[in-house]
Design an enzyme around this catalytic site. Sequence first.
Site, PDB file in Angstrom:
ATOM      1  N   ASP A 210       0.863  -1.197   0.000  1.00 23.08           N
ATOM      2  CA  ASP A 210       0.000   0.000   0.000  1.00 23.08           C
ATOM      3  C   ASP A 210       0.893   1.239   0.000  1.00 23.08           C
ATOM      4  O   ASP A 210       2.109   1.139   0.135  1.00 23.08           O
ATOM      5  CB  ASP A 210      -0.858  -0.012   1.271  1.00 23.08           C
ATOM      6  CG  ASP A 210       0.023  -0.065   2.517  1.00 23.08           C
ATOM      7  OD1 ASP A 210       0.408   0.988   2.997  1.00 23.08           O
ATOM      8  OD2 ASP A 210       0.370  -1.178   2.991  1.00 23.08           O
ATOM      9  N   ASP A 212       0.575   3.639   2.331  1.00 24.83           N
ATOM     10  CA  ASP A 212       0.350   4.228   3.649  1.00 24.83           C
ATOM     11  C   ASP A 212      -0.721   5.321   3.496  1.00 24.83           C
ATOM     12  O   ASP A 212      -1.791   4.999   2.977  1.00 24.83           O
ATOM     13  CB  ASP A 212       1.677   4.728   4.233  1.00 24.83           C
ATOM     14  CG  ASP A 212       1.625   4.828   5.742  1.00 24.83           C
ATOM     15  OD1 ASP A 212       0.894   4.050   6.367  1.00 24.83           O
ATOM     16  OD2 ASP A 212       2.312   5.693   6.315  1.00 24.83           O
TER      17      ASP A 212
HETATM   18  N1  LIG Z   1       1.173   1.303   5.745  1.00 30.30           N
HETATM   19  C1  LIG Z   1       1.654   0.460   6.636  1.00 30.30           C
HETATM   20  N2  LIG Z   1       2.087   0.888   7.839  1.00 30.30           N
HETATM   21  C2  LIG Z   1       2.588   0.025   8.748  1.00 30.30           C
HETATM   22  N3  LIG Z   1       2.682  -1.289   8.542  1.00 30.30           N
HETATM   23  C3  LIG Z   1       2.267  -1.766   7.368  1.00 30.30           C
HETATM   24  N4  LIG Z   1       2.256  -3.009   6.881  1.00 30.30           N
HETATM   25  C4  LIG Z   1       1.734  -2.957   5.638  1.00 30.30           C
HETATM   26  N5  LIG Z   1       1.419  -1.693   5.309  1.00 30.30           N
HETATM   27  C5  LIG Z   1       1.743  -0.923   6.370  1.00 30.30           C
END
Ligand SMILES: Nc1ncnc2[nH]cnc12
Length: 287
Positions: A210, A212
């Site tokens: 992703d 974040d």
């Molecule tokens: N955006 C994110 N922040 C923290 N841990 C994660 N693991 C997968 N995506 C994450």
Amino acid sequence: MAANRIGIIGGSGLYHIEGFTNQKWVKVKTPFGAPSDDFLTGELNGREVVFLPRHGRGHRILPGELNYRANIYGMKKLGVQWIISVSAVGSLQAKYKPCDVVLVDQFLDRTKNAAGHTFFGKGIVAHVAFADPIAEELRRILLKSARKLKARVHDGGTYVNMEGPAFSTRAESITNHKMGYDVVGMTNLGEAKCAREAEMAYATMAMITDYDCWKVDEAHVTVEMVIENLTKNAAMAKDVVKDAIANIPTEANWPCHSALHNAIMTDKKVWPAKTKNDLKLLLQKYL
Ligand SMILES: Nc1ncnc2[nH]cnc12
Ligand SMILES: CSC[C@H]1O[C@H](OP(=O)(O)O)[C@H](O)[C@@H]1O
């Protein structure tokens, strides 16, 4: 008991690895409490391997609840000398897209409780070198395999280890992005620190799931997004691990395999008996 095994720690979305022969789930007791789960031992691509689902089968353990010491001690007790961590991470830069792999080489500590990130204390003090927290030799082996298998792989990067369990606020995420850091996750730093103290090589395969929440034209991270993208990419991650395993040496003689040499401060004469006993597996070369 077998020595010179290779450990694999599977994170969110990676709870087993197919293709192990002679599979056996093994329960391991440690002086540091219970590991996340039993350990799956077996053989993969000609090597003895040990797999641990980091959050337990069924994903039952929060990042902040993980017992890194017990997990790493358990691996050490089973004869593991090299650990490959496969972990879901958020991308902090536009160049890292979902399903890319970043072979990180640095960590930034944004945890609030690092008490469980060391085996030492209770009368025995040690300070291991951690300038290069990832075993570069292992990272290079993974890079070679990832390139060979045509994964979208990035060579190096900084993993921001936040505490969680909530994902970052937008202000935190934008700050991490502007600072130029590469990926964000919640689990690998404590594991890497304990592995270094236990004189095991450790490398992270950071699997982008992703963006974040710093990127305004993308939806913010959700658990659904993480699992969907990790699941899409799990077969590739497993193929890279399988290929890399065959290239890991059989002798454990990298610098991290003697990380405690010159790191222990406390005079042996004053080591408390109980602490010495709890750390026997780690300190046996230095007794
Ligand atoms: N955006 C994110 N922040 C923290 N841990 C994660 N693991 C997968 N995506 C994450
Ligand atoms: C399920 S999203 C957040 C969760 O995913 C990552 O776990 P892991 O490193 O074990 O793959 C992240 O660190 C969080 O624990």
